[in-house]
Design an enzyme around this catalytic site. Structure first.
Site, PDB file in Angstrom:
ATOM      1  N   GLY A  26     -35.056  52.255 108.002  1.00 10.75           N
ATOM      2  CA  GLY A  26     -35.462  52.724 109.328  1.00 10.75           C
ATOM      3  C   GLY A  26     -36.475  53.845 109.203  1.00 10.75           C
ATOM      4  N   GLY A  45     -27.345  67.927 105.044  1.00  8.37           N
ATOM      5  CA  GLY A  45     -28.192  66.741 105.051  1.00  8.37           C
ATOM      6  C   GLY A  45     -29.044  66.611 103.804  1.00  8.37           C
ATOM      7  N   GLN A  89     -30.987  58.778  97.621  1.00  6.67           N
ATOM      8  CA  GLN A  89     -31.637  59.296  98.827  1.00  6.67           C
ATOM      9  C   GLN A  89     -32.762  60.254  98.461  1.00  6.67           C
ATOM     10  OE1 GLN A  89     -30.537  59.498 102.718  1.00  6.67           O
ATOM     11  NE2 GLN A  89     -30.951  57.525 101.822  1.00  6.67           N
ATOM     12  N   GLU A 113     -33.626  63.589 104.030  1.00  6.28           N
ATOM     13  CA  GLU A 113     -35.024  63.971 104.210  1.00  6.28           C
ATOM     14  C   GLU A 113     -35.414  65.160 103.341  1.00  6.28           C
ATOM     15  OE1 GLU A 113     -35.539  62.849 108.853  1.00  6.28           O
ATOM     16  OE2 GLU A 113     -34.092  64.376 108.345  1.00  6.28           O
ATOM     17  N   LEU A 139     -21.466  64.309  98.468  1.00  7.47           N
ATOM     18  CA  LEU A 139     -20.338  63.414  98.747  1.00  7.47           C
ATOM     19  C   LEU A 139     -20.275  62.261  97.760  1.00  7.47           C
ATOM     20  CD1 LEU A 139     -20.852  63.489 102.594  1.00  7.47           C
ATOM     21  CD2 LEU A 139     -18.920  64.519 101.353  1.00  7.47           C
ATOM     22  N   ASN A 140     -21.451  61.823  97.302  1.00  6.67           N
ATOM     23  CA  ASN A 140     -21.501  60.742  96.307  1.00  6.67           C
ATOM     24  C   ASN A 140     -22.734  60.990  95.447  1.00  6.67           C
ATOM     25  OD1 ASN A 140     -22.353  58.249  95.027  1.00  6.67           O
ATOM     26  ND2 ASN A 140     -20.863  57.170  96.307  1.00  6.67           N
TER      27      ASN A 140
END
Lengths: 739, 173
Positions: A250, A697, A633, A700, A625-626
């Protein structure tokens, strides 16, 4: 049903993830949706089969501005296999909606505002027939004046309404600071329009029945997309369901509904059959959303010690008339470095070009190019290491808001990254290191991404079989949501990951945050955490103990000297809902993730070709978290940054604003051969101000500054400063050292 | 028309305009092969035709009478993954998963090309070039991944290629 709601008004000092003993949180566990994806069994929006399905194909304006006088569809309708040509100039949406909006986007297509705007839809028995017939639809119009060129209209720029940040900020006296400064930078950077270019084109399947509309759509934020769609169609929200179980990327382009969403819903109703519409790649470029081009004046003022006394960041960007969204290039400028005299401004030039909106790290992705290039230039002018300059200007608290940082880890990332990369060993003289035909350079840049929390809900249940189910309309656009939600539920409930199922992307489930703004894991993950916390209370009660005295591991509840299978404690099954929303913490602390990029490039001494040959980044983003999905990412973001630095540019035709290179051969996203091995390190951190997970986060974070690291390295290799992105070889040739 | 797809015979009446990709996705419900551009620019539609990798969006179904076609569905299932599929999961060689079937089919075809000794643009010699990571990157560059799992895809392919090589070396002895 029990609901465990939390508003983040206070820090959550203790996270239950730190006391869990299942041992799966943080681990680099393989994606639970991985086997389906690699076997081609994950169903994306266009891949559901329904009886009597018809194919839609969008008819588009082949002019950039004008009023439609008539649409002649007789020829198309006469073609065998054409079901109908559906025209609804009032209800079709002019352009996609921005992410998170709950109203319909700008609606009505009688007045065409950009080249390629969808104005009708052909419905046919096959894709081939629909596509062919669309060419036969004649759109007649009276031409109107359009505004197509950016440079000629910068003087007409307007102040946009507030977006993710206020458009203007000013404090102190920057001009005086510049005049008094020992060192100054005052330059202009330019970045072109860009396209997210997610691999899956936007697609919709619409079905109407007695319950209303079900729309299978490639949409990142189903709960707000549902509201946008319902309002566009004049339907009650309860009559609209969106399904988006798998989304082929996305990067912002699917945050809001797009023209295919509404057109397909209208068409399906009109023909009384399910209709599927898949945008062509060219339609995605022309008629969804772009990142705006920008022109950024960036100023720095520093005293003799290199301490910043002023920062100015004035951005011009573009959008369609009436669309207030601006590229918030000054986002990170607000808090990354100190300097008491500040101007941050964003102005908007209204153009007849494809809508501009969010693309991965709106703001930081282009704003940090200017900022981190400017810092590199300033360090050189002062004659200090660029890391030292950043260290000197690492403020103790937010320089604009006078509030503390929740955590602040930039300098740690810089130091750890420099060490891992071997920054000290680099050549410091631009153009002085050559190996054969290649000039070698090293560059670095900082990155940051504002941490955001969005309202999010999830339901978690445990059945008598001792298995858990997580349900929310949150999406996984490749971000790893399926997996990290399973990890959170498993850690909280003492279940191995294979005993946790996660159902996402269906608005029948509780409304999740959606995927955008790097808020997905923190927001949706917290809702799962809270639901699971409520279930722990229930399990503790069933065991006759306090929740604090209960240990959950490997499917068993353990308290005192008893160990009972969790499935035996839940009767017919137990369910709880978790709900998180932002609170005072986001006003009382400045929350962000940080990182530092280091790279090596080689630039061909004759042709100016640039290759990135080595990369290291160190990040700190609260709890990871992983490890594996987080690393992926970050790599993804960095590669976006490399594309921004070197190749990506959507070129507008000056005569009609259209995007000339609207496909994947002419719009150059990085390919395998462009990307070296990536060395990624996460430093351990917890941020109790962010959410109960203590995570921030990450989606990004990688892109910010990555492109600047590349151009800083190009400067080190060649002595050429490129401020007009992308740094294609034509911009280097003239300045290359004599061969 | 008659095709053999994933070892199964298929009969289909197709529009002469129908691409092999649309035949698979729209007529045979084999949606594992993806459409990213429909112009041979992204590689998401890569399948194996008579053992060679091909962009299925750039070829018409009517050109494939009696051809042997292998799609991602024919390589393995979620329960019984092909070694490359398993390596992609292990190394996180994807994120959204949309380009992944094409990457994997392309990698199968590419490793076969390497086995046959075909050189590439980056090969130092035309004769049986060394199979470096740069060779993987070059040979896989027709398959775009916007999530940019490239380094992980290289790791996944490397692992499978290295596992194959000792077995071949043994067989050669």
């Amino acid at each position: 049903m029990t609901t465990n709601a939390l508003r983040m008004d206070k820090p959550v000092e203790q996270s239950l993830l730190d006391s869990g003993v299942q041992g799966i949180i943080g681990k680099g566990i393989e994606r639970i949706d991985g086997p389906l994806k690699v076997a081609g069994q994950a169903t994306y929006s266009a891949e559901y089969d329904f009886p009597n399905l018809a194919y839609g194909f969008l008819v588009r304006a082949t002019f950039p501005a004008g009023k439609i006088s008539s649409i002649d569809a007789e020829g198309a309708k006469a073609m065998p296999g054409v079901v109908d040509v559906v025209v609804d100039l009032k209800t079709f949406i002019r352009n996609a909606q921005q992410g998170g909006e709950t109203e319909a986007p700008t609606q009505g297509v009688k007045d065409v505002a950009y080249f390629g705007e969808p104005v009708a839809i052909v419905v046919a028995e096959s894709y081939e027939i629909a596509r062919d017939a669309a060419q036969l639809v004649a759109v007649r119009y009276e031409p109107a004046e359009g505004v197509f060129t950016f440079d000629d209209h910068v003087d007409d720029a307007i102040k946009p309404p507030p977006g993710s940040m206020p458009p203007y900020h000013s404090q102190g006296d920057l001009d005086a600071a510049m005049a008094d400064a020992a060192f100054t930078i005052d330059n202009v950077w330019r970045t072109p329009s860009q396209n997210s270019a997610a691999m899956e084109p936007h697609a919709s399947i619409a079905l109407w029945d007695d319950d209303g509309l079900t729309l299978y759509g490639s949409l990142q934020m189903p709960s707000s997309d549902k509201q946008q769609l319902a309002k566009s169609l004049g339907e009650r929200q309860s009559k609209v369901r969106i399904v988006a179980r798998y989304i082929g990327g996305g990067f912002g382009s699917k945050l809001g509904i797009s023209p295919d969403t509404v057109a397909t819903a209208i068409a399906a109703k009109a023909v009384g059959r399910p209709v599927k519409t898949v945008m062509t790649r060219q339609q995605v470029f022309d008629a969804t959303v772009r990142r705006s081009n920008t022109q950024q004046r960036f100023r720095l003022a520093a005293d003799a010690d290199g301490k910043l006394t002023g920062i100015g960041h004035e951005t011009l960007c573009s959008n369609l008339p009436g669309e207030g969204y601006f590229e918030p290039a000054g986002q990170a400028t607000q808090f990354l470095y100190g300097g008491e005299n500040r101007i941050i401004k964003h102005d908007l030039v209204e153009l007849n070009r494809t809508l501009s909106g969010s693309m991965r790290a709106p703001g930081e992705a282009v704003g940090l190019l200017a900022q981190e290039n400017a810092m590199d230039e300033l360090a050189e002018q002062i004659g200090i290491d660029p890391i030292e300059l950043r260290r000197i200007n690492d403020p103790a608290q937010d320089p604009q808001k006078d509030i503390p940082y929740s955590t602040r880890s930039l300098t740690r990332c810089l130091d750890a990254g420099a060490k891992a990369f071997g920054w000290e060993q680099r050549n410091r003289t631009p153009g002085a290191k050559r190996e054969g035909d290649w000039l070698i350079g090293h560059g670095m840049a900082a990155t940051t991404r504002t941490n955001m929390l969005q309202p999010s809900e999830a339901a978690v249940s445990i059945g008598p079989d001792g298995r858990a189910l997580v349900e929310t309309d949150m999406t996984d656009i490749g971000t790893g949501t399926y997996t990290i939600l399973a990890q959170i539920a498993g850690e909280m409930l003492g279940l191995p990951i294979e005993r946790v199922a996660v159902h996402l992307g269906d608005t029948k489930s509780p409304p999740g945050a959606g995927s955008g703004g790097s808020w997905g894991a923190g927001s949706s993950g917290s809702s799962v955490y809270l639901a699971a916390q409520a279930l722990r209370e229930k399990l503790a009660k069933a065991m006759g103990v306090e929740a604090d005295d209960l240990t959950l591991k490997d499917g068993h509840a353990i308290a005192g000297n008893r160990r009972v299978a969790i499935g035996e404690l839940v009767g017919d099954g137990i369910t709880a809902t978790g709900s998180i929303e932002p609170g005072k913490q986001e006003k009382e602390t400045t929350q962000a993730s940080y990182g530092a990029h280091f790279c090596e490039v080689k630039v061909h001494a004759v042709t100016g070709e640039v290759r990135v040959t080595r990369w290291h980044s160190t990040f700190e983003a609260g709890r990871i978290l992983n490890q594996q999905t987080a690393r992926s990412q970050c790599i993804g973001g960095i590669v976006f940054g490399i594309g921004t630095a070197l190749t990506e540019e959507a070129v507008h035709d000056d005569r009609d604003g259209r995007i000339v290179n609207h496909d994947l051969v002419e719009y150059h996203v990085p390919v395998h051969a462009d990307i070296p091995h990536m060395d990624i390190v996460f430093l351990d951190e917890r941020d109790p101000h962010a959410n109960p997970l203590h995570a921030k986060g990450i989606g990004e974070l990688g892109i910010g500054g990555a492109g600047a690291a590349v151009t800083n390295a190009i400067y080190n290799a060649t002595g050429v400063r490129v401020r007009d992105y992308p740094a294609t070889l034509d911009k280097l040739l003239e300045g290359l050292p004599a061969v | 028309m008659h095709f053999t797809i994933n070892g199964q015979p298929h009969q289909a009446e197709v529009d002469i305009r129908t691409t092999l990709l649309d035949l698979l996705r729209e007529h045979l419900s084999l949606t594992g092969s993806k459409k990213g551009c429909d112009h041979g620019q992204c590689g998401a539609c890569t399948v194996l035709v008579n053992g060679r990798r091909i962009n299925s969006c750039l070829t018409l179904a009517v050109m494939h009478q009696d051809d042997e076609i292998v799609t991602i569905e024919g390589l393995g299932t979620p329960e019984k993954l092909h070694p490359l599929q398993a390596a992609f999961v292990k190394h996180d060689g994807f994120q959204c998963g949309y380009c992944t079937p094409g990457q994997i089919c392309s990698a199968v075809g590419m490793l076969d090309e390497v086995e046959k000794g075909w050189p590439s643009h980056v090969s130092a010699t035309l004769d049986d070039p060394d199979f470096t990571d740069d060779e993987i990157r070059e040979r896989m560059s027709g398959n775009l991944c916007r999530c940019s799992a490239y380094p992980n895809i290289v790791d996944a392919i490397r692992e499978v290629a290295d596992a194959k090589q000792p077995a071949q070396a043994e067989a050669a002895e």
